[in-house]
Design an enzyme around this catalytic site. Structure first.
Site, PDB file in Angstrom:
ATOM      1  CB  SER A 197      35.662  28.417 -26.880  1.00  0.00           C
ATOM      2  OG  SER A 197      36.788  28.987 -26.156  1.00  0.00           O
ATOM      3  CG  ASP A 206      36.932  24.093 -20.360  1.00  0.00           C
ATOM      4  OD1 ASP A 206      38.016  24.795 -20.747  1.00  0.00           O
ATOM      5  OD2 ASP A 206      35.879  24.240 -21.283  1.00  0.00           O
ATOM      6  CG  HIS A 238      38.293  24.486 -24.558  1.00  0.00           C
ATOM      7  ND1 HIS A 238      37.353  25.229 -23.557  1.00  0.00           N
ATOM      8  CD2 HIS A 238      38.253  25.315 -25.743  1.00  0.00           C
ATOM      9  CE1 HIS A 238      37.136  26.206 -23.937  1.00  0.00           C
ATOM     10  NE2 HIS A 238      37.642  26.403 -25.428  1.00  0.00           N
TER      11      HIS A 238
END
Length: 514
Positions: A227, A456, A484
């Protein structure tokens, strides 16, 4: 703004991270004995003689709850290395098989504001078995985060008010009210956060990470970033390309995204993910919002509109007596990060449609790292602004925000306005942005492994492609799936490719699809 969420450990929960059960708060608690590996700090990079004392410092490792903990000293301002310093919390979970040890694997779970200390403590879950045996898993709380000189802008009750405020202003009066809330948050950070507020950018964190690499005795940085951690990794690669070792970036934030592109990209990502949940809700039967995907999406928007005008009662802590649109949006967003939470969201929406916001608020609490009693376990919901507002300049032009929100309705009618207004505090930020959106090629670095998940919500797949195309040397892995990030979440094809890369340096075939 919706954060580039810290990565979940499994499909069973949305918010295993930040881990609440680690018990290390602003210091080190000793317990037990863990084998230690002595290291020789590496020299600072060329031209960094003034930083030599930081690069050559010896970390004082002490046992702490089955791991080893230390403090890393870094300058507040890298342009003034003789000035004030801070200490960063670092944890090392030693390799399980010393005879197979390859080196140190530094990890970051995202945010910005996620705790790398907590993430590394979950070493058994965040890397493959072979990698766990061969690497010391090392995490650090970036500057301003958690245990590392934490940024503290507002009280818990003030943060409750900020997060619960109306996130989608419907008219000029509501826009002015939202602007006042955003400016108030920024002003509070200016008043309470101290001088570090101007030095928590991703560039600062990347420079800290190179100091950490050297003090670990590593000539090259072996790294796993998820991320926002991918942005940290790509910035590092741009600054120190010849210091890059085996680097994996999973769930990518492309470094050249403007704030408007970032917000719109997330809006589209969450729209797609929410439609996937809607399909699941319909397929499971008795979906509380409708009998088709479009009906569910329309029902969701109608629900959020009704909560905007009439917040729902809830039980539990009295700090937030009612579920507002702001809290409801965070609760729904939380379930998008992992399909394992989809049934939980369906059940929560059934309660909410029936007039009880308790379960949806529980999801929002998980998202905000907020305990049921109303206390925040970490400062991620403050750090996200402190970092992002330094990284990229943004606007406080309300007419421009309104235009962007209206245009977003075409591609993201559920999430567009929410996301396009979300970064407004950065328009009033008390410290001028030190960074700008820019491509990173990392010329001179070895191939970087980039992973993108096709559905995602928080870091759309297109961003992984975008970074892959910018880097001089990169290998793209595509995971056709939901949720994710991908590595150690749900796909053996991805896991095997990454494990082989870490263990023997085999770069995955560019374009691998899993």
């Amino acid at each position: 703004m919706i954060r580039r969420r810290v990565a979940a450990l499994s499909g069973a929960t949305v918010a295993l991270l930040v881990l609440s059960g680690c018990g290390v708060i602003d210091g080190i608690r000793d317990s037990g004995s863990v084998p230690s590996v002595s290291v020789t700090p590496q020299s600072p990079p060329p031209g960094a003689e003034a930083l030599s004392r930081f690069y050559t410092q010896q970390l004082n490792w002490t046992d702490c709850e089955g791991a080893q903990c230390a403090k890393l000293e870094v300058p507040v301002d890298y342009d003034e290395p003789q000035g004030d310093t801070i200490e960063l919390a670092v944890v090392k979970v030693p390799a399980k098989r010393a005879s197979k040890r390859i080196g140190s694997l530094v990890v970051n779970p995202g945010g910005p504001g996620g705790s790398g200390v907590d993430y590394a403590r979950a070493a058994d879950f965040i890397v493959g078995k072979g990698v766990r045996q061969a690497y010391d898993v090392v995490g650090f709380d970036p500057r301003g985060v958690g245990r590392s000189a934490p940024i503290d802008c507002v009280t818990d009750s003030e943060l409750d008010t900020f997060l619960g405020s109306d996130p989608t202003p419907d008219d000029a009066a509501e826009e002015q009210a939202f602007a006042a809330t955003a400016k108030g948050f920024a002003d509070s950070c200016a008043a309470t956060a101290g001088p570090l507020l101007g030095h928590v950018s991703t560039v600062d964190a990347a420079r800290d990470m190179d100091v950490l690499r050297a003090t670990l005795g590593e000539e090259k940085l072996t790294y796993l970033g998820k991320s926002y951690g991918t942005y940290l990794g790509s910035v590092y690669a741009g600054l120190f390309p010849t210091n890059v070792g085996r680097m994996v970036l999973d769930g990518v934030v492309a470094p050249d995204l403007t704030p408007a592109e970032l917000n719109l990209g997330q809006a589209k990502g969450f729209e797609l993910a929410t439609r996937q949940w809607a399909a699941y809700c319909v397929e499971e039967g008795d979906c509380p919002l409708g009998g088709s995907v479009d009906e569910v999406m329309n029902g969701l928007r109608t629900f959020l509109g009704s909560v905007d005008s009439s917040p729902l009662p809830k039980t539990g802590d009295n700090a937030v007596p009612r579920l507002t649109e702001g809290w409801a949006s965070l609760g729904i967003a939380a379930a998008m990060y992992d399909q394992g939470a989809w049934q939980t969201l369906t059940d929560a929406m059934r309660d909410a449609v029936g007039g009880d916001g308790t379960a949806l608020m529980q999801l929002a609490d998980q998202y905000a790292d907020r305990n049921p009693g109303g206390q925040y376990a970490g400062n991620i919901m403050e750090v996200i602004y402190a970092v992002n507002c330094l990284d990229k300049p943004d606007t406080n032009d309300l007419a421009e925000r309104h235009r962007l929100a209206e245009e977003s309705l075409k591609d993201a009618p559920t999430w567009g306005p929410f996301l396009m207004w979300s970064s407004l505090p950065c328009g009033y930020w008390p410290v001028k942005a030190t960074g700008t959106p820019d491509k990173i090629s990392a010329t001179g670095a070895p191939p970087v492994v980039v992973i993108g998940t096709t559905r995602d919500p928080a870091t759309p797949y297109e961003w992984a492609v975008r970074l892959h195309d910018q880097l001089d040397e990169a290998s793209l892995i595509t995971f056709d799936g939901d949720g994710h990030t991908a590595y150690t979440r749900s796909n053996g094809c991805v896991d095997d490719a990454v494990d082989d890369y870490y263990l023997d340096g085999t770069v995955p075939k560019d374009g691998l699809r899993c």
